[in-house]
Scaffold this active site. Structure first.
Site, PDB file in Angstrom:
ATOM      1  N   HIS A  34       2.867   8.766   1.418  1.00 55.09           N
ATOM      2  CA  HIS A  34       1.552   9.406   1.545  1.00 55.09           C
ATOM      3  C   HIS A  34       1.438  10.120   2.899  1.00 55.09           C
ATOM      4  CE1 HIS A  34      -3.025   9.361   1.022  1.00 55.09           C
ATOM      5  NE2 HIS A  34      -2.861   9.671   2.305  1.00 55.09           N
ATOM      6  N   GLU A  35       1.842   9.406   3.963  1.00 56.13           N
ATOM      7  CA  GLU A  35       1.702   9.982   5.311  1.00 56.13           C
ATOM      8  C   GLU A  35       2.698  11.114   5.535  1.00 56.13           C
ATOM      9  OE1 GLU A  35      -0.917   9.277   6.871  1.00 56.13           O
ATOM     10  OE2 GLU A  35      -1.445   7.516   5.695  1.00 56.13           O
TER      11      GLU A  35
ATOM     12  N   CYS B 280      -7.679   8.402   0.870  1.00 52.78           N
ATOM     13  CA  CYS B 280      -7.223   9.130   2.058  1.00 52.78           C
ATOM     14  C   CYS B 280      -8.413   9.370   2.973  1.00 52.78           C
ATOM     15  CB  CYS B 280      -6.611  10.464   1.634  1.00 52.78           C
ATOM     16  SG  CYS B 280      -6.022  11.461   3.012  1.00 52.78           S
TER      17      CYS B 280
ATOM     18  N   HIS C 258       1.449  14.309   4.355  1.00 57.85           N
ATOM     19  CA  HIS C 258       0.526  14.999   5.272  1.00 57.85           C
ATOM     20  C   HIS C 258       1.289  15.914   6.232  1.00 57.85           C
ATOM     21  CE1 HIS C 258      -3.404  13.476   4.288  1.00 57.85           C
ATOM     22  NE2 HIS C 258      -3.064  12.217   4.421  1.00 57.85           N
TER      23      HIS C 258
END
Ligand code: ZN
Length: 182
Positions: free
Chosen positions: A150-151, A108, A154
């Site tokens: 993953h994004e 990341c 965030h």
């Protein structure tokens, strides 16, 4: 600097885990056509290319908004990544997931120098708006499903470190490089 009131193109500073904005749930984008959002997308494209990332989310540059970029391309860190045009993903949702998860190596831009095996769904049905405001419904699999999850994390204040059973399961990038790259 420009004198026409517009900001110059920027390579933005990527915030590191520990910054409060990276632990917040981000706000939906309400006006895709605003100058603020257009500039942010432009800046994120430059920033992720400079950083050689496969994705970047707005909170990583300090903007608590539900927007991220996916920019999959093969690289040293992700040799099996498919080569795809950059995608702008706004107000994303995961509508359903496979039952199956798989482990894969992630890093990341906000957790510099660390890699870890992270479990992600291998197939997800997603919806989102692109930068023109067009709605997309898609099924993503494998690496692209991994980037999306993953994004999206965030945007919900989660980094991949929080997905590990133990923070110490993350290893140094240099160690990973020596062990797994031939
Ligand atoms: Zn990240």
């Amino acid at each position: 600097m420009s004198d026409n009131g517009q900001r110059p193109k920027n390579n933005l500073i990527i915030l590191q885990r520990g910054e409060p904005v990276l632990a917040q749930v981000a706000n939906p984008v309400t006006d895709i056509n605003s100058e603020q959002i257009k500039q942010l997308i432009t800046d994120l494209k430059i920033t992720v290319a400079e950083a050689k990332g496969v994705g970047i989310a707005a909170p990583q540059v300090g903007e608590s908004l539900r927007l991220f970029l996916m920019c999959s391309a093969p690289s040293e860190r992700y040799p099996d990544a498919p080569l795809l045009p950059i995608s702008v993903i706004i107000n994303p949702e995961i509508r359903s997931t496979s039952e199956q998860q798989a482990l894969g190596w992630e890093g990341c831009l906000s957790v510099k120098g660390k890699r870890a095996l992270v479990a992600r769904y291998t197939s997800i049905d997603v919806s989102y708006l692109d930068e023109a405001g067009t709605k997309h419904n898609k099924t993503l699999t494998n690496f692209l499903a991994r980037i999306f999850q993953h994004e999206l994390d965030h945007l919900d204040g989660i980094t991949f470190i929080e997905r590990l059973n133990n923070e110490n399961d993350a290893i140094d990038e240099q160690q990973w490089r020596e062990t797994y790259l031939t």
